[in-house]
Design an enzyme around this catalytic site. Structure first.
Site: not given
Length: 316
Positions: A155, A181, A192, A278
């Protein structure tokens, strides 16, 4: 100490496994693959580990039911939509299993399902239905096949995450491969993240589940990126036994070797997730020495790596 060697082709390195990933239309960006399929040519012993969040995405609930017999032969996964917090979520997850099962001529019970992406938006089943035929026909055991599957589950990841290792059980060469991932909503348990592991070793179902839970606890559950947990965290393992080793039925030397191989795979993928956090510019690793026991060491390590102030200082 077992001799664990890094090899190529991640999830299709073990005998009898094939995979592929493509763009189905689940995501608007046509350059992004968004649907992956991994399959074993024979039934496999299966194990899973899932989010500890009280809110669980529909694919997890379906997987947990399908894993009750400890058997599976395929995994289908989409990116772009988490299929979480939806009124028809379980229905869509079951449909994904049925679509894959029909193409592979399997019982839907033998298909495991996972989703990742935006939470709270209904999952469109049409992209899966229109692409599953091509996806199944494209299944292969090549490097490209493994890479395409690894790309299709991403993602916000900046890079695919994959690894494969070889090891020996009772004189038989076995292989284990994995793709994963994850880069955001990582903490306190897994995050996640999705991880799919394949192996051609033969092992008792209860021991496979025990090995997985132990390895997850010491690898994925020790990662922290942003302090938020998730709804879709899933780690699945398929062991099809095609390596021909004597089945592992006790916690003997072969079991320890198997656990070491599994931990090598999980640790590598966990580090890849942390490195790809991120907005991250650095990957920090906290090593604790002199602790009286493992639990104490984990508490100390997490108090360090979860500190926003420490992270800000390292960033600056």
């Amino acid at each position: 100490m077992a001799n664990i060697q890094i090899v190529e082709n991640s999830v299709v390195a073990p005998k009898g496994f094939v995979s592929w990933g493509l763009h189905s239309g689940m995501r608007k960006n046509t350059e992004k693959k968004d649907l992956a399929l991994i399959a074993s040519k024979v039934p496999a012993t299966a194990a899973g580990c899932f989010t500890k969040n009280k809110v669980k995405a529909s694919p997890i609930l379906v997987c947990q039911r399908h894993l009750q017999n400890h058997k599976a032969q395929a995994i289908i996964c989409n990116s772009g939509n988490a299929n979480a917090c939806n009124a028809d979520g379980e229905e869509k997850a079951i449909m994904m299993c049925k679509l894959a099962a029909k193409e592979l001529e399997l019982d839907p019970q033998d298909v495991l399902v996972a989703s990742t992406g935006v939470i709270g938006q209904p999952l469109p089943i049409e992209p899966v239905a229109s692409s599953i035929g091509e996806l199944a026909k494209s299944l292969a055991n090549t490097k490209e096949a493994a890479q395409s599957a690894a790309a299709a589950i991403m993602t916000t990841d900046l890079a695919p995450k994959e690894i494969a290792v070889s090891f020996t059980l009772g004189g038989k060469e076995c292989k284990m491969g994995g793709i994963a991932k994850g880069s955001g909503m990582i903490h306190p348990n897994m995050g996640t993240m999705l991880c799919f592991i394949t192996t051609d070793a033969e092992i008792d179902a209860a021991l496979l589940q025990k090995a997985l839970l132990c390895c997850v606890e010491d690898t994925f559950n020790m990662v922290s990126v942003d302090g938020d947990t998730s709804t879709n965290d899933t780690v699945l393992v398929l062991a099809n036994g095609l390596a021909g080793n004597e089945k592992i039925t006790a916690e003997n030397e072969d079991y320890q070797t198997f656990c070491q191989a599994l931990k090598t795979v999980c640790k590598h993928l966990a580090k890849c997730i942390a490195k790809d956090g991120e907005g991250a510019t650095k990957m920090l690793e906290c090593k604790v020495l002199g602790a009286p026991d493992t639990n104490c060491a984990k508490v100390v390590a997490k108090s360090v790596i979860c500190s926003s102030l420490l992270k800000a200082a390292m960033f600056g």
